[in-house]
Design an enzyme around this catalytic site. Structure first.
Site, PDB file in Angstrom:
ATOM      1  N   GLY A   8       0.800  -1.197   0.113  1.00  0.00           N
ATOM      2  CA  GLY A   8      -0.168   0.033   0.071  1.00  0.00           C
ATOM      3  C   GLY A   8       0.763   1.209   0.054  1.00  0.00           C
ATOM      4  N   GLY A  14       1.432   5.166   3.498  1.00  0.00           N
ATOM      5  CA  GLY A  14       2.613   4.326   2.807  1.00  0.00           C
ATOM      6  C   GLY A  14       3.552   5.283   2.145  1.00  0.00           C
ATOM      7  N   TYR A 149     -14.379  -4.710   8.730  1.00  0.00           N
ATOM      8  CA  TYR A 149     -13.142  -4.317   8.789  1.00  0.00           C
ATOM      9  C   TYR A 149     -12.582  -4.557  10.321  1.00  0.00           C
ATOM     10  CZ  TYR A 149      -9.917  -0.461   8.640  1.00  0.00           C
ATOM     11  OH  TYR A 149      -8.594   0.287   8.842  1.00  0.00           O
TER      12      TYR A 149
END
Length: 241
Positions: A8, A14, A149
């Site tokens: 990512g 990132g 999630y």
């Protein structure tokens, strides 16, 4: 020469982690899924600023075949893995499709396990290594409308604690960084009024910055953290303590 993989890498967090590792002299593998132009721009930026090698690796880590496809592109034994994924899906559990549930669990948990599994043998051989997972405050306390999630990130936290025990005899540290609300494009789906109300709910009175997550990763990859493993480092402005 040290090597690191950041998944990512094209996201806000990132990118900051990539810059931090580059500034430390790491040779980088930068993972992206579909943002090739952003990845190329990041690679050019890092190679222009620092005397390092940067390799771009692409894989869809929301698919079961993604982790092995990624691992097949790694040509060097790694010293650091930063598993970072920014995708989140909002909605009631009853509105989730079976496919979206599987993809969320794959991206945030199963692929993290498989990538770690593929990289650990060379770390064990070297008797050193750092694995950092970017989790979420919801993995610690759970969130309505982010149930899948939350479950994936909670599983990731448990995986870190368990794996740290397995690899500690090989002088490998495994830790989690668990951000709260961070100022990234993921917040764009909220109105200004909603974001203001959310910030007011945080004791620190503001959202975190991507570089503050990178600072935590910086500490966990350093030798100053060699006796810290299996830890969930929360970065949330005392939102949940």
């Amino acid at each position: 020469m040290k090597f690191a993989l950041i998944t990512g890498a094209t996201g806000a967090i990132g990118k900051k982690i990539s810059h931090m590792l580059a500034s430390k002299g790491y040779q980088l593998y930068l993972h992206y899924n579909s943002n090739e132009n952003t990845a190329l721009a990041l690679k050019n930026d890092l190679t222009n600023q620092f005397s390092i090698n940067v390799a771009l690796v692409s894989a869809d880590l929301s698919k079961p075949e993604g982790p092995q496809f990624l691992l097949d592109q790694i040509c060097d034994p790694l010293d650091v893995l930063v598993y970072n994924c920014g995708a989140a899906h909002y909605g009631l559990l009853t509105d989730f499709t079976e496919q979206s549930i599987r993809e969320t669990m794959q991206l945030h948990l199963l692929s993290a396990i498989t990538v770690s599994k593929g990289l650990i043998p060379s770390m064990v051989q070297k008797k050193s290594g750092k694995l950092i997972m970017i989790s979420s405050v919801w993995g610690e306390v759970g969130a309505a409308c982010e149930t899948v999630y939350s479950a994936a990130k909670g599983g990731l936290n448990a995986f870190v604690k368990a794996l740290s025990k397995e690899v500690a005899p090989s002088h490998i540290q495994v830790n989690c960084v668990s951000p709260g609300v961070i100022s990234t494009p993921m917040l764009d789906q909220f109105s200004e009024e909603e974001k203001q109300a959310l910030a007011e709910d945080i004791p620190a009175g503001r959202f975190g910055k991507p570089e503050e997550v990178a600072h935590a990763v910086e500490f966990l990859i350093s030798n100053k953290s060699d006796y810290i493993s299996g830890h969930i480092l929360s970065i949330n402005g005392s939102w949940f303590t």
